[in-house]
Design an enzyme around this catalytic site. Structure first.
Site, mmCIF file in Angstrom:
data_model
loop_
_atom_site.group_PDB
_atom_site.id
_atom_site.type_symbol
_atom_site.label_atom_id
_atom_site.label_comp_id
_atom_site.label_asym_id
_atom_site.label_seq_id
_atom_site.Cartn_x
_atom_site.Cartn_y
_atom_site.Cartn_z
ATOM 1 N N GLU A 39 34.063 -10.758 -43.130
ATOM 2 C CA GLU A 39 35.029 -9.716 -43.454
ATOM 3 C C GLU A 39 35.963 -10.306 -44.511
ATOM 4 O O GLU A 39 36.520 -11.389 -44.297
ATOM 5 C CB GLU A 39 35.823 -9.315 -42.202
ATOM 6 C CG GLU A 39 36.790 -8.196 -42.510
ATOM 7 C CD GLU A 39 37.566 -7.685 -41.307
ATOM 8 O OE1 GLU A 39 37.326 -8.156 -40.185
ATOM 9 O OE2 GLU A 39 38.412 -6.798 -41.524
ATOM 10 N N ARG A 263 30.384 -20.354 -31.119
ATOM 11 C CA ARG A 263 31.186 -20.584 -32.321
ATOM 12 C C ARG A 263 31.667 -22.025 -32.346
ATOM 13 O O ARG A 263 31.766 -22.693 -31.321
ATOM 14 C CB ARG A 263 32.332 -19.583 -32.424
ATOM 15 C CG ARG A 263 33.423 -19.731 -31.397
ATOM 16 C CD ARG A 263 34.388 -18.545 -31.416
ATOM 17 N NE ARG A 263 35.103 -18.411 -32.673
ATOM 18 C CZ ARG A 263 35.053 -17.334 -33.468
ATOM 19 N NH1 ARG A 263 34.340 -16.298 -33.159
ATOM 20 N NH2 ARG A 263 35.760 -17.287 -34.561
ATOM 21 N N LYS A 273 41.398 -16.408 -38.279
ATOM 22 C CA LYS A 273 41.944 -16.040 -39.590
ATOM 23 C C LYS A 273 43.353 -15.480 -39.476
ATOM 24 O O LYS A 273 44.166 -15.652 -40.378
ATOM 25 C CB LYS A 273 41.015 -15.039 -40.281
ATOM 26 C CG LYS A 273 39.872 -15.737 -41.023
ATOM 27 C CD LYS A 273 39.070 -14.764 -41.844
ATOM 28 C CE LYS A 273 38.058 -14.036 -40.991
ATOM 29 N NZ LYS A 273 37.121 -13.206 -41.769
#
Ligand code: ATP
Ligand code: MG
Length: 560
Positions: A39, A263, A273
């Site tokens: 994104e 992850r 983020k």
């Protein structure tokens, strides 16, 4: 378990994704197509690098393709600045995408598919607010409550959805929901929201749209449009998989499949983020590429190489369960790479002056220094020597313990590439601080030999005072003092764990061969660490970032 040959000759077992793919090749189709779907709402970090290495790496290994797809379905947080940085970072890591796509390019197709689902009685417009929807979703043990708008006619839904698109309603006034099952044990299947109204310009589609698809509605269909065979994502998406499959099945489109891996988490590091943006916006760090950040651009500025990051991703491997990787593994990987590739130079960070009393005043001699003992092709350079030198304060001790092989009163030490010197006298100021060491040298001992063949154990680095230039060095440590800065105590935020000494600015006296180095050049300052020229450097005022010190904590851990 199947195994594969690695270059080092070691056998490594296949990770579970390789097994899935080999199975796919053997039984389904030999075409492999992956994608990396960021994104564009921030810079890529080391966790993304793991995902990039995985997606591009698998495509490479199995002669398939990997797309870059920007998952740009939320106009509020996205920006072209991020698109550009993401592309630059992937290429810098050494990968090239087969196709570049944007989820926003599929908005028209996604809209048509939504209309199709409405016509099939599988989607409806809901007038409840997102908050009301959240509150009526039920719990893990209780079913949710059906919306009073759930049984609208197909005609009414088609009309309302068209008017949502046309901009007749304000943000939040209506949403489009999939009509699945308000009692499904998987909460995500309880009539999930497909579209919401956001009257905000999009960085690519401008004001063309005021309804935007949710991640779950956009992602699988985007994969399907691109005929992605293996849609690899992180573990928290495993509960989304049934929804991913549901949309694809109801629409009868290309069956992409989702696979989840753990992850990457690193000690002393935040990777969300949202938190990274907060660090940038609150000016805790100097931008996304501040070398203390875990972003790829920050690691690059700090002196990390693409090879070191790829090696790290490889060593971390692919896990199916969440874990935390020790930051020292990342440092180990960059040290290992720079040891092979970085040229050696001499710099003194904490100087003490040495005067060689029996060396002629005004004389300069050149000594030959090896640029990289690991790489003969790196050649040699000339280093000037004179009567006045700087050595590291830590390389002298007035009252040394036994087995101290560096300089001490009456002791002899080798100056790297040059003479043996002996400390004859220690000069102090009125407060007792050592300001200068008077030494003598053995004229027969140049470049590694001594007149009587005596061997000296200690070798120290130095620079010649009249030839040295002062530079700035930025010494970094972890940005947080807490091993897990995401584990936040009551009443605190992650910002309460900041390390006040995450960047210490110091100076160094550097040899002439460093004085014209270019931004991004990497060196080993002998006996100190690896350093990289920062873009803030100006002629006569070089700035070096410490990439990593020479101390190898990882090897110690690995030896245990
Ligand atoms: P954040 O939650 O920090 O915003 P994200 O996962 O939403 O990160 P995306 O831009 O959506 O960020 O991620 C793009 C891809 O990178 C996704 O496939 C995601 O799963 C993967 N990714 C993100 N963070 C990590 C991580 N720490 N380890 C491995 N893969 C990751
Ligand atoms: Mg995301």
């Amino acid at each position: 378990m199947a195994t594969t040959n690695e270059t080092a000759g070691k056998e490594r077992s296949l990770n579970f994704l390789e097994e899935v793919i080999e199975n796919h090749i053997a039984n389904v189709d030999n075409r492999i197509h992956t994608r990396f779907p960021p994104e564009p709402n921030g810079y890529l970090h080391i966790g993304h690098a793991k995902s990039i290495c995985l997606n591009f790496g698998l495509a490479e290994k199995y002669h398939g393709k990997c797309n870059l797809r920007f998952d740009d379905t939320n106009p509020v947080k996205e920006d072209v600045e991020y698109v550009d940085s993401i592309k630059a970072d992937i290429q810098w890591l050494g990968f090239q995408w087969a196709e570049e796509h944007y989820a926003s390019d599929y908005f028209e197709q996604l809209y048509e598919w939504a209309v199709e689902l409405i016509k099939k009685g599988l989607a409806y417009v809901d007038d409840q607010t997102q908050e009301e929807i959240r509150l009526t979703r039920g719990t893990v043990t209780e079913p949710g409550k059906e919306s009073p708008w759930r049984n609208r006619s197909v005609e009414e839904n088609l009309d309302l959805f068209a008017r949502m698109r046309a901009g007749e309603f304000a943000d939040g006034e209506k949403v489009l929901r999939a009509k699945i099952d308000m009692a499904d044990p998987n909460m995500l299947l309880r009539d999930p929201i497909m579209y919401r109204i956001i009257h905000t310009s999009h960085h690519r589609t401008g004001d063309k749209w005021c309804i935007y698809p949710m991640y779950d509605y956009a992602h699988g269909q985007s994969d399907s449009i691109e005929k992605i065979t293996h849609s690899i994502c992180t573990l928290e998406f495993d509960v989304h998989r049934p929804l991913y499959d549901w949309f694809i099945q109801q629409l009868g489109i290309f069956p992409s499949h989702q696979y989840e891996f753990a992850r990457l988490n690193l000690t002393y590091t935040v990777m969300s983020k949202r938190k990274l943006l907060q660090l940038v916006e609150s000016k805790v760090v100097n931008g996304w590429d501040d070398p203390r950040m875990p972003t790829i651009s920050a690691l690059r500025r700090k002196g990390y190489t693409p090879a070191s990051i790829r090696a790290f991703a490889d060593r971390v491997g692919v896990a199916k369960r969440d874990n935390v990787i020790d930051l020292s593994l990342l440092e180990f990987c960059v040290r290992e790479d720079l040891n092979k590739t970085a040229e050696r130079r001499m710099a003194v960070l904490d100087p003490i002056k040495v005067v060689i009393t029996n060396y002629p005043e005004g004389k300069t001699e050149m000594f030959t220094a090896v640029n990289n003992p690991e790489d003969a092709a790196a050649g040699t350079r000339q280093v000037p020597f004179s009567r006045e030198l700087y050595i590291e304060r830590g390389d002298f001790m007035e009252n040394p313990p036994k087995k101290y092989y560096r300089l001490a009163p009456g002791a002899e030490v080798r100056l790297r590439y040059a003479y043996l010197i002996k400390c004859e006298e220690v000069i102090k100021d009125s407060e007792g601080n050592i300001v200068e060491l008077r030494c003598t040298y053995d004229p027969q001992s140049g470049e590694g030999s001594s007149s009587d063949g005596r061997r000296v154990k200690g070798v120290i680095h130095w620079v010649s005072v009249p030839h040295a230039q002062e530079a700035e060095v930025r010494l970094y440590s972890t940005l947080f003092t807490k091993e897990d800065p995401n584990d936040i105590e009551e009443g605190k935020t992650f910002l309460d764990y900041l390390n006040p000494e995450s960047m210490v600015i110091g100076r160094a006296f550097i040899e002439p061969a460093l004085q014209n180095a270019q931004s991004g050049d990497k060196f080993q300052f002998e006996r100190i660490g690896y350093f990289c020229v920062d873009p803030d450097s100006k002629p006569g005022k070089m700035v070096f970032n410490r990439t990593v010190s020479l101390k190898d904590t990882w090897a110690k851990i690995a030896d245990k």
